[in-house]
Design a protein around this motif. Structure first.
Motif, PDB file in Angstrom:
ATOM      1  N   SER A   1      29.621  52.775  38.138  1.00 20.11           N
ATOM      2  CA  SER A   1      29.624  51.352  37.889  1.00 20.11           C
ATOM      3  C   SER A   1      29.479  51.006  36.411  1.00 20.11           C
ATOM      4  O   SER A   1      29.704  49.886  36.002  1.00 20.11           O
ATOM      5  CB  SER A   1      28.460  50.725  38.655  1.00 20.11           C
ATOM      6  N   SER A   2      29.111  51.958  35.611  1.00 19.39           N
ATOM      7  CA  SER A   2      28.754  51.623  34.243  1.00 19.39           C
ATOM      8  C   SER A   2      29.862  51.991  33.265  1.00 19.39           C
ATOM      9  O   SER A   2      29.606  52.279  32.115  1.00 19.39           O
ATOM     10  CB  SER A   2      27.495  52.385  33.861  1.00 19.39           C
TER      11      SER A   2
ATOM     12  N   GLU B   1      37.496  40.158  38.760  1.00 17.36           N
ATOM     13  CA  GLU B   1      36.763  41.226  39.454  1.00 17.36           C
ATOM     14  C   GLU B   1      37.095  41.112  40.926  1.00 17.36           C
ATOM     15  O   GLU B   1      37.410  40.003  41.390  1.00 17.36           O
ATOM     16  CB  GLU B   1      35.253  41.051  39.235  1.00 17.36           C
ATOM     17  N   PRO B   2      37.043  42.121  41.773  1.00 19.22           N
ATOM     18  CA  PRO B   2      36.643  43.478  41.405  1.00 19.22           C
ATOM     19  C   PRO B   2      37.799  44.331  40.865  1.00 19.22           C
ATOM     20  O   PRO B   2      37.550  45.473  40.498  1.00 19.22           O
ATOM     21  CB  PRO B   2      36.145  44.039  42.734  1.00 19.22           C
ATOM     22  N   GLN B   3      39.002  43.755  40.809  1.00 19.42           N
ATOM     23  CA  GLN B   3      40.136  44.542  40.350  1.00 19.42           C
ATOM     24  C   GLN B   3      39.867  45.161  38.976  1.00 19.42           C
ATOM     25  O   GLN B   3      40.218  46.306  38.706  1.00 19.42           O
ATOM     26  CB  GLN B   3      41.412  43.685  40.288  1.00 19.42           C
ATOM     27  N   ARG B   4      39.263  44.345  38.100  1.00 18.36           N
ATOM     28  CA  ARG B   4      39.086  44.795  36.722  1.00 18.36           C
ATOM     29  C   ARG B   4      38.342  46.140  36.664  1.00 18.36           C
ATOM     30  O   ARG B   4      38.773  47.095  36.027  1.00 18.36           O
ATOM     31  CB  ARG B   4      38.315  43.735  35.918  1.00 18.36           C
ATOM     32  N   SER B   5      37.198  46.232  37.373  1.00 19.96           N
ATOM     33  CA  SER B   5      36.424  47.478  37.284  1.00 19.96           C
ATOM     34  C   SER B   5      37.140  48.625  37.993  1.00 19.96           C
ATOM     35  O   SER B   5      36.992  49.789  37.590  1.00 19.96           O
ATOM     36  CB  SER B   5      35.007  47.288  37.816  1.00 19.96           C
ATOM     37  N   LEU B   6      37.935  48.285  39.046  1.00 15.98           N
ATOM     38  CA  LEU B   6      38.685  49.360  39.714  1.00 15.98           C
ATOM     39  C   LEU B   6      39.736  49.933  38.759  1.00 15.98           C
ATOM     40  O   LEU B   6      39.912  51.155  38.659  1.00 15.98           O
ATOM     41  CB  LEU B   6      39.356  48.828  40.986  1.00 15.98           C
TER      42      LEU B   6
ATOM     43  N   GLU C   1      38.123  52.087  36.188  1.00 13.78           N
ATOM     44  CA  GLU C   1      37.737  53.414  36.675  1.00 13.78           C
ATOM     45  C   GLU C   1      38.954  54.338  36.734  1.00 13.78           C
ATOM     46  O   GLU C   1      38.891  55.498  36.320  1.00 13.78           O
ATOM     47  CB  GLU C   1      37.068  53.315  38.051  1.00 13.78           C
TER      48      GLU C   1
ATOM     49  N   TRP D   1      44.272  49.281  46.727  1.00  9.47           N
ATOM     50  CA  TRP D   1      43.103  49.085  45.848  1.00  9.47           C
ATOM     51  C   TRP D   1      41.917  49.958  46.239  1.00  9.47           C
ATOM     52  O   TRP D   1      40.754  49.596  46.053  1.00  9.47           O
ATOM     53  CB  TRP D   1      42.711  47.603  45.746  1.00  9.47           C
ATOM     54  N   ASP D   2      42.215  51.118  46.785  1.00  9.22           N
ATOM     55  CA  ASP D   2      41.169  52.080  47.127  1.00  9.22           C
ATOM     56  C   ASP D   2      41.167  53.162  46.027  1.00  9.22           C
ATOM     57  O   ASP D   2      42.129  53.927  45.899  1.00  9.22           O
ATOM     58  CB  ASP D   2      41.470  52.697  48.504  1.00  9.22           C
TER      59      ASP D   2
END
Lengths: 530, 156
Positions: free
Chosen positions: A460-461, A479-484, A487, A508-509
């Motif tokens: 998450s960081s 979000e939550p696309q941005r953090s996915l 990653e 989006w998995d």
């Protein structure tokens, strides 16, 4: 006589039976083996010239018992083969340091590896002749030096003094040497044993007697090859830097102790007498190494900390009734080891009173301190395991140092002096490590970078990539696309377009997207990557 | 509760010397995932930079995800803790640790003067206790010890 010429013809012939091996040694080694003496040997009617090193090799093979991995180098000077070939100088084995080094080198080529070696009955007068032993035969398990003339600790230090020497040594025999005989006749048997064991920490048996010691369930270096090996590949840490961790105990117990302990330590050390158990142990040790990160940050010369250069290590190395107890550098031996451990509350407080005056601003700047603490069961009594890291200002220089301090605490028994004076706990053990200053940002909670050039952390960081265009594009995403996306970017090295595509085609998995990426990454075009 | 004899102190010191060598050489080895958990038991508690890991399994989990390490022990100390026989031991270690494959982190884009490419200072405290269920296996072994508590932090 044209002996030299003749010998060169015979033994230096290219491809000669012994010549090539001897040359290999000669090239690699400019030490004792570089000098190859030669002599003529009469073998029946045929005169065969052979290099000395080959004669020594034959001697080693004669003395080698591969079944027991035992190399018997006893009574070298009396050996018929050695005498016949005049392999030793007139002084015999005692002055034959170079020859012995040659033997160790030859022994290092034996298979299986030498485990047991005896140099008994050689009249060795100096440990210097053994100085190459650990270099050539670092895995020796049993060593006999019985009946030699080794008389000082210096002689032993040739094979023991540095870390990393003879780490597998399990049994050592030193009987019938002046060093041991003298310690025994002077009634210093314990000292002799202690000094010997200190030099060879892996030793189990000394002079045919078992050494009392504590064992661990981890393999010695020699056996670890059996375990499966896997090269670590992680480029991120398994976890982020965490806050102070206090669990299993009412945190006020820990904080009450610390906020009372440190002001007393700073202002009135004698007032700590009651909080130490009557049999408590205390010691301090100094790590004088300059920390690399702090050096680059320039703390040593910074304007904000003008007094750093006035700090002196002397009081922390020699003060405190015995000095620093850094067991890594225990040059003074057994006496120093005992003297620097202060046993009993009075001895503890007396030693502390002789250390520089300190100011720990534990209530004013709590961020400069960090505590981990939890209860431990020790036998049938509960104890508290506490470590604290932080900094203090030292008087008179007003320079700043960092420290680590570890305590073992126990509940203060009813009726004890600690309880009567309002302490919930008593100190059983207290170890203080004083170091050169490092900034408390070292324990700022959050992700950490493993090394320059590596991503910051996992999960998450995640940190956004450095590329500004990508950052702008990312910041526009919800979000939550941005953090996915972040990653996937970090884990695959794909560019933004391909990362988004990869996620879209995998619902989006992230797990599926990464697995998909692993399958097809060999087929992706070069410009799919950042 | 009696005070310690010189012999107790010597055995403790010897154990700490042996332990620190063995522990960090195991930690830094290619076989660390198999071997490092052996120092612990299921009841052991450890923290890594304030994050808790439970028992040998927790240690295995932690070490499996750890970048390559190189520790240098600069300073250590050990006490027998009063109140038990054979005594529990308190060991503190101060040193540096480098993580990752490149010893100085000299990737093309970063200078070797970068803070991130330098070793960190670490502080690690262990409580070692005897394992009553593990009989001594070697000549002279007084008892077999394991890590009951372990707190490690980066401190510089």
């Amino acid at each position: 006589m044209d002996r030299d010429t003749r010998m060169r013809d015979v033994s230096d012939k290219p491809g000669g039976r012994k010549g090539s091996a001897a040359k290999t040694i000669q090239h690699k080694n400019r030490g004792p083996l570089g000098r190859l003496r030669r002599n003529a040997v009469s073998n029946g009617d045929v005169v065969v010239e052979r290099k000395v090193v080959d004669l020594w090799r034959e001697f080693v093979h004669r003395r080698w018992n591969p079944e027991h991995k035992f190399l018997n180098l006893e009574r070298i000077a009396e050996d018929e083969f050695v005498r016949q070939h005049r392999l030793l100088p007139g002084s015999g084995a005692s002055g034959a340091g170079k020859e012995i080094a040659v033997l160790f080198k030859l022994a290092s080529m034996l298979q299986p590896k030498v485990e047991t070696i005896s140099l008994a009955h050689n009249g060795l007068t100096s440990g210097s002749s053994l100085s190459r032993l650990s270099h050539y035969l670092p895995g020796v398990v049993n060593l006999s030096l019985q009946d030699n003339k080794l008389s000082t600790w210096r002689d032993i230090d040739y094979i023991s003094s540095k870390r990393g020497r003879l780490q597998q040594l399990r049994e050592l025999i030193m009987v019938e040497n002046p060093l041991r005989d003298m310690e025994y006749s002077n009634n210093r048997i314990d000292r002799y044993k202690s000094e010997m064991v200190r030099r060879f920490p892996s030793l189990d048996i000394l002079d045919m007697e078992a050494i009392p010691k504590i064992g661990f369930d981890a393999p010695a270096a020699s056996t670890s090859a059996v375990a499966s090996t896997s090269q670590a590949t992680a480029t991120t840490f398994p976890a982020e830097m965490g806050l102070s961790f206090i669990t299993g105990v009412d945190s006020s117990v820990v904080s009450n102790f610390l906020v009372r302990f440190f002001p007393l330590f700073d202002n009135q050390r004698a007032g700590l007498l009651d909080v130490y158990h009557p049999n408590a142990t205390f010691s301090f040790s100094s790590n004088t190494t300059i920390p690399a990160r702090a050096r680059i940050e320039g703390y040593h010369y910074s304007k904000e900390m003008p007094n750093q250069r006035k700090l002196e290590w002397t009081p922390w190395l020699t003060g405190g009734h015995g000095g620093s107890r850094n067991l890594n550098r225990m040059g003074g031996g057994i006496d120093k080891m005992t003297k620097t451990l202060h046993v009993g509350s009075e001895a503890a407080v007396k030693a502390m009173a002789d250390l520089p005056i300190t100011k720990h601003d534990i209530t004013g700047s709590p961020e400069k301190f960090c505590v981990d603490a939890w209860p431990v069961q020790a036998g049938d009594s509960p104890q508290l395991f506490v470590t604290i890291h932080g900094q203090f200002t030292e008087e008179p220089s007003l320079g700043i140092r960092s420290f680590d301090r570890s305590f073992i605490l126990a509940p203060a028994p009813e009726g004890s002096r600690a309880r009567q004076t309002g302490w919930d706990v008593v100190i059983l053990s207290d170890q203080l490590t004083v170091r050169a200053y490092s900034n408390h940002e070292a324990w700022t909670p959050g992700p950490m970078r493993v090394q320059a050039g590596e991503p910051m952390a996992s999960g998450s960081s995640l940190q956004p990539p450095a590329n500004p265009q990508i950052q702008v594009a990312l910041s526009a995403m919800p979000e939550p696309q941005r953090s996915l996306v972040m990653e996937v970017l970090t884990r695959t090295g794909l560019n933004l377009e391909y990362a988004v595509q990869c996620l879209e085609s995998n619902a989006w998995d992230v797990g599926r997207a990464i697995a998909n990426f692993e399958q097809v990454k060999g087929t992706l075009p070069r410009d799919a990557f950042l | 509760m009696s005070t310690f004899t010189q012999n107790d102190i010597e055995i403790a010191t010897r154990a700490a010397d042996h332990f620190t060598r063995l522990y960090y050489s195991t930690y830094d080895s290619a076989t660390r995932v198999d071997n490092l958990p052996n120092f612990y038991r299921p009841s052991s508690a450890m923290t890594w930079n304030g994050k808790p890991f439970q028992g040998s399994d927790g240690v295995r989990k932690l070490i499996s995800a750890m970048p390559v390490t190189k520790h240098e022990v600069q300073c250590f100390d050990c006490h027998p803790i009063p109140g038990s026989q054979p005594p529990n031991l308190l060991i503190t270690v101060s040193g540096t640790v480098t993580h990752g494959h490149r010893p100085t982190g000299n990737s093309a884009s970063t200078s070797s003067k970068s803070v991130d490419s330098q070793p960190r200072v670490f502080s690690q405290t262990f409580m070692l206790v005897p394992d009553p269920t593990a009989p001594p296996s070697k000549t002279g072994e007084v008892a077999k010890y394991y890590v009951n508590a372990d707190a490690m932090r980066f401190v510089g």
